[in-house]
Design a protein around this motif. Structure first.
Motif, PDB file in Angstrom:
ATOM      1  N   ALA A 107      -3.294   1.555  13.051  1.00 57.24           N
ATOM      2  CA  ALA A 107      -2.205   2.442  13.431  1.00 57.24           C
ATOM      3  C   ALA A 107      -2.552   3.915  13.305  1.00 57.24           C
ATOM      4  O   ALA A 107      -2.093   4.734  14.113  1.00 57.24           O
ATOM      5  CB  ALA A 107      -0.968   2.128  12.594  1.00 57.24           C
ATOM      6  N   VAL A 108      -3.343   4.280  12.303  1.00 59.78           N
ATOM      7  CA  VAL A 108      -3.610   5.707  12.081  1.00 59.78           C
ATOM      8  C   VAL A 108      -5.068   6.093  12.332  1.00 59.78           C
ATOM      9  O   VAL A 108      -5.397   7.284  12.294  1.00 59.78           O
ATOM     10  CB  VAL A 108      -3.214   6.130  10.645  1.00 59.78           C
ATOM     11  CG1 VAL A 108      -1.766   5.777  10.368  1.00 59.78           C
ATOM     12  CG2 VAL A 108      -4.140   5.522   9.591  1.00 59.78           C
ATOM     13  N   GLY A 109      -5.924   5.120  12.606  1.00 60.47           N
ATOM     14  CA  GLY A 109      -7.350   5.413  12.762  1.00 60.47           C
ATOM     15  C   GLY A 109      -7.668   6.372  13.889  1.00 60.47           C
ATOM     16  O   GLY A 109      -8.387   7.368  13.707  1.00 60.47           O
ATOM     17  N   GLY A 110      -7.132   6.090  15.078  1.00 59.55           N
ATOM     18  CA  GLY A 110      -7.420   6.949  16.228  1.00 59.55           C
ATOM     19  C   GLY A 110      -6.866   8.351  16.057  1.00 59.55           C
ATOM     20  O   GLY A 110      -7.543   9.346  16.361  1.00 59.55           O
ATOM     21  N   GLY A 111      -5.630   8.453  15.563  1.00 58.70           N
ATOM     22  CA  GLY A 111      -5.025   9.761  15.341  1.00 58.70           C
ATOM     23  C   GLY A 111      -5.737  10.563  14.271  1.00 58.70           C
ATOM     24  O   GLY A 111      -5.811  11.794  14.335  1.00 58.70           O
ATOM     25  N   THR A 112      -6.281   9.862  13.264  1.00 58.19           N
ATOM     26  CA  THR A 112      -7.034  10.545  12.213  1.00 58.19           C
ATOM     27  C   THR A 112      -8.297  11.186  12.767  1.00 58.19           C
ATOM     28  O   THR A 112      -8.594  12.356  12.494  1.00 58.19           O
ATOM     29  CB  THR A 112      -7.406   9.552  11.092  1.00 58.19           C
ATOM     30  OG1 THR A 112      -6.202   9.063  10.493  1.00 58.19           O
ATOM     31  CG2 THR A 112      -8.266  10.221  10.032  1.00 58.19           C
ATOM     32  N   ILE A 113      -9.034  10.440  13.576  1.00 57.79           N
ATOM     33  CA  ILE A 113     -10.256  10.987  14.180  1.00 57.79           C
ATOM     34  C   ILE A 113      -9.908  12.149  15.102  1.00 57.79           C
ATOM     35  O   ILE A 113     -10.593  13.177  15.124  1.00 57.79           O
ATOM     36  CB  ILE A 113     -11.009   9.879  14.942  1.00 57.79           C
ATOM     37  CG1 ILE A 113     -11.492   8.810  13.968  1.00 57.79           C
ATOM     38  CG2 ILE A 113     -12.194  10.474  15.708  1.00 57.79           C
ATOM     39  CD1 ILE A 113     -12.118   7.602  14.638  1.00 57.79           C
ATOM     40  N   ARG A 114      -8.830  12.021  15.857  1.00 58.04           N
ATOM     41  CA  ARG A 114      -8.369  13.118  16.723  1.00 58.04           C
ATOM     42  C   ARG A 114      -8.084  14.377  15.919  1.00 58.04           C
ATOM     43  O   ARG A 114      -8.545  15.480  16.272  1.00 58.04           O
ATOM     44  CB  ARG A 114      -7.115  12.676  17.465  1.00 58.04           C
ATOM     45  CG  ARG A 114      -6.418  13.778  18.275  1.00 58.04           C
ATOM     46  CD  ARG A 114      -4.958  13.430  18.482  1.00 58.04           C
ATOM     47  NE  ARG A 114      -4.224  13.365  17.219  1.00 58.04           N
ATOM     48  CZ  ARG A 114      -3.086  12.703  17.061  1.00 58.04           C
ATOM     49  NH1 ARG A 114      -2.557  12.041  18.072  1.00 58.04           N
ATOM     50  NH2 ARG A 114      -2.472  12.714  15.892  1.00 58.04           N
ATOM     51  N   ASP A 115      -7.317  14.223  14.830  1.00 54.95           N
ATOM     52  CA  ASP A 115      -6.955  15.386  14.020  1.00 54.95           C
ATOM     53  C   ASP A 115      -8.181  16.023  13.373  1.00 54.95           C
ATOM     54  O   ASP A 115      -8.262  17.257  13.251  1.00 54.95           O
ATOM     55  CB  ASP A 115      -5.946  14.980  12.944  1.00 54.95           C
ATOM     56  CG  ASP A 115      -4.548  14.770  13.506  1.00 54.95           C
ATOM     57  OD1 ASP A 115      -4.368  14.946  14.736  1.00 54.95           O
ATOM     58  OD2 ASP A 115      -3.640  14.416  12.724  1.00 54.95           O
TER      59      ASP A 115
END
Length: 206
Positions: free
Chosen positions: A41-49
Motif C-alpha cells: 500500500a505505501v511502497g510505491g508512494g514512499t519511493i515517489r516521495d
C-alpha cells in the motif's frame, strides 16, 4: 479533504486488499498478511516521495494512510475466510489500485515541479513499485517482469501521458484525472481479457 488525498486513500485500500488476495495459498498468517498489505500500500508512494524529496513521507505525515491499509487488509482477510470470491477479483482490484496510484503519483510529481516525462515515470513507480515489493516478499517474480503478463506498467504510462496532455491542452478540470484513471483500468482489463502483451526481446546471435 482535497480530492487528490481521497484518491490516494482509495489507492492505499485497494493495494492493501490486493496484497491479501495475492497472499492466498502462501501459508501466511494474519501478521504476515498485514506486513504484506502495508508494504504494497505505501511502497510505491514512499519511493515517489523519496525521489521528489518530499518530507515527511506521505504516510508518516498522515498516519491515517497506515490505518486505512490495515483496516482494508483485516476486512479482506476476514471476508475471504468465509466468502468465495471470483477468480478475477485480484486482477480487478489490482487494476484499480494501479490506476489510482498511477495518476496520484503523476499529479504529485507535477505539483512538485517535475517535468512531464519525470512525472509520468514517477506515476509508473507509484503504481507498480508496491506490487513489485509484494511479489518479492512472496518469493515470486514480480508481475511487471513476467513474460506472460499483459500490459501493466504500459497502462499507467498511457494514462499518465493522457493526464498530462489534458492538463496541458485543455482547461484544468477534475475530469482529467478520472478519464486518465479510467483509461488505465480499461487498458489493463482489456489486456487481461485479450492477452495484449508487449513484444519480447529475442537476440539473433551467431
Amino acid at each position: 479533504m482535497p480530492l487528490a488525498a481521497w484518491i490516494e486513500y482509495l489507492a492505499v485500500a485497494a493495494c492493501a486488499m490486493s496484497a491479501v488476495l495475492a497472499a492466498e495459498g502462501k501459508g501466511i498468517d494474519l501478521f504476515g498478511v498485514l506486513v504484506l498489505a502495508l508494504v504494497t500500500a505505501v511502497g510505491g508512494g514512499t519511493i515517489r516521495d523519496l525521489c521528489l524529496g518530499a518530507r515527511p513521507l506521505f504516510w508518516i505525515e498522515q498516519p491515517l494512510y497506515v490505518w486505512t491499509a490495515l483496516a482494508a487488509a483485516v476486512v479482506t482477510f476476514v471476508l475471504v475466510r468465509f466468502v468465495s470470491l471470483p477468480a478475477k477479483t485480484l486482477g480487478l482490484i489490482d487494476a484499480v489500485g494501479l490506476a489510482l496510484f498511477g495518476i496520484a503519483g503523476t499529479e504529485k510529481a507535477l505539483a512538485f515541479g517535475a517535468p512531464g516525462i519525470v512525472a509520468v515515470l514517477l506515476g509508473i513507480v507509484t503504481g507498480v513499485a508496491g506490487g513489485i515489493l509484494r511479489d518479492v516478499l512472496r518469493t515470486e517474480v514480480p508481475i511487471v517482469f513476467r513474460k506472460d503478463t499483459e500490459l501493466y506498467a504500459t497502462a499507467v504510462f498511457a494514462g499518465s501521458l493522457l493526464f498530462i496532455g489534458l492538463r496541458e491542452w485543455t482547461e484544468d478540470a477534475k475530469w482529467h484525472r478520472w478519464l486518465a484513471m479510467g483509461v488505465i483500468i480499461a487498458l489493463r482489463l482489456a489486456a487481461m481479457r485479450w492477452k495484449w502483451r508487449l513484444p519480447m526481446l529475442r537476440l539473433r546471435l551467431r
